[in-house]
Design an enzyme around this catalytic site. Structure first.
Site, PDB file in Angstrom:
ATOM      1  N   TYR A 199      -2.490  -0.773  10.890  1.00  0.00           N
ATOM      2  CA  TYR A 199      -2.381  -1.208   9.494  1.00  0.00           C
ATOM      3  C   TYR A 199      -1.181  -0.557   8.805  1.00  0.00           C
ATOM      4  CZ  TYR A 199      -3.828  -2.083   4.659  1.00  0.00           C
ATOM      5  OH  TYR A 199      -3.876  -2.466   3.344  1.00  0.00           O
TER       6      TYR A 199
ATOM      7  N   SER B  26       0.849  -1.186   0.000  1.00  0.00           N
ATOM      8  CA  SER B  26       0.000   0.000   0.000  1.00  0.00           C
ATOM      9  C   SER B  26       0.882   1.233   0.000  1.00  0.00           C
ATOM     10  CB  SER B  26      -0.883  -0.002   1.252  1.00  0.00           C
ATOM     11  OG  SER B  26      -1.521   1.243   1.435  1.00  0.00           O
TER      12      SER B  26
END
Length: 328
Positions: A150, A137
């Site tokens: 996260y 990501s």
């Protein structure tokens, strides 16, 4: 026939990727926790006329994941591509996240990737061949508020992957290790993530369809690269983090907190998948399709450095030319 194994394979990017590889003729191994969703996904993959086998396992359990890899190799043949995609998250300020919640996000998202990489290497190293792809990501580089667990896990994956890649290079291994850094995606992630706010949550815009991610992953499997950055927003976030991180901090404060909230209230009876899978057949898409883009620019991590070197060379040549001109 080539074989791909995907963790977190029954929804979102994982499911879209399974169907993309099946469409290309790969036999597909599916790993996830929910038996019903695994069977539904297996049936969809099998519609492409390829072999597909599914194993229910939590990626946190390293021994069980290794056994699952062996089962899939026995059923489908040698594993050519392994994709670490399983993840979960908690949407809340850090001080509202319990120890158990933070640990669970870290174990699934980060250690699940480590466990998957080890399981894949057990099969690939002896053959000196294979591709392992970490689904990353932009948040692996540029963290945002309300997703500390996260973001930390994705950054940890990047650090782990960089270290392991150099080890493989030192051993002159034929196993390739790549990471694909993704933008915001229209998956059910925000429907199933543990959300401690009164409002429903969403990815930071712009949002892309999961098929964009699947196509990028498939492309890296065919032609491995060190890293692939998908979407202009990802490219901008990563490059911007290198050039002006303080400015991005202030932008996150201004835009990313409220930018992750919707006007709709968070349903009180809403289920999340932090500890247990959400029952029922899983979806590829979330509820952001009206705004989701179906195409994205992508560059490899080496491009910015090449651009800087090229710019420096051109600038140097121009300066040299001016100096020569003055001497004349």
């Amino acid at each position: 026939m080539s074989v791909v194994v995907i963790t977190g394979a029954t929804a979102g990017v994982g499911k879209a990727t399974a169907l993309r590889f099946a469409a290309a003729g790969y036999d597909v191994g599916l790993i996830a926790r929910d038996d019903h969703s695994l069977e539904a996904t297996r049936a969809e993959v099998a519609n492409y006329g390829v072999n597909c086998h599914a194993v229910s396992v939590d990626v946190v359990d390293a021994t069980a994941l290794s056994q699952a890899a062996q089962t899939l190799a026995d059923q489908l043949g040698a594993i050519d591509v392994w994709i670490n995609n399983a993840m979960c998250t908690t949407l809340a300020p850090f001080y509202s996240i319990t120890d158990d919640e933070f640990r669970r996000v870290t174990e699934v998202t980060y250690l699940g990737c480590v466990n998957g990489t080890r399981a894949a290497m057990e099969h690939m190293i002896p053959r000196d061949s294979g591709v392992i792809i970490q689904v990353g990501s932009a948040l692996a580089y540029r963290s945002i508020p309300l997703q500390s667990a996260y973001c930390g896990a994705k950054a940890a994956i990047r650090g782990f992957t960089d270290a392991l890649r150099t080890e493989l290079m030192h051993e002159r291994s034929g196993v390739h290790l790549a990471m694909v850094q993704m933008p915001g995606l229209n998956t059910p992630q925000f429907d199933w993530a543990r959300n401690k706010f009164a409002y429903s949550m969403r990815p930071v815009a712009p949002v892309f369809q999961p098929e964009v991610a699947a196509e990028a992953i498939y492309g890296v499997a065919q032609k491995p690269v060190r890293e692939l950055w998908v979407g202009r927003s990802t490219i901008g976030a990563i490059v911007g983090q290198f050039l002006f991180p303080g400015l991005l901090d202030r932008m996150m404060v201004k835009n990313a907190w409220e930018g992750q909230m919707e006007e709709a209230l968070n349903p009180p009876d809403r289920q999340d998948n932090l500890a247990n899978p959400v029952g029922g057949e899983h979806r590829i898409h979330g509820h952001f399709s009206p705004e989701a883009k179906s195409r994205a620019a992508a560059i490899t991590s080496g491009v910015p450095g090449k651009v800087l070197v090229g710019t420096a060379v051109v600038t140097g040549l121009v300066l040299i030319g001016k100096l020569i001109g003055r001497r004349k």
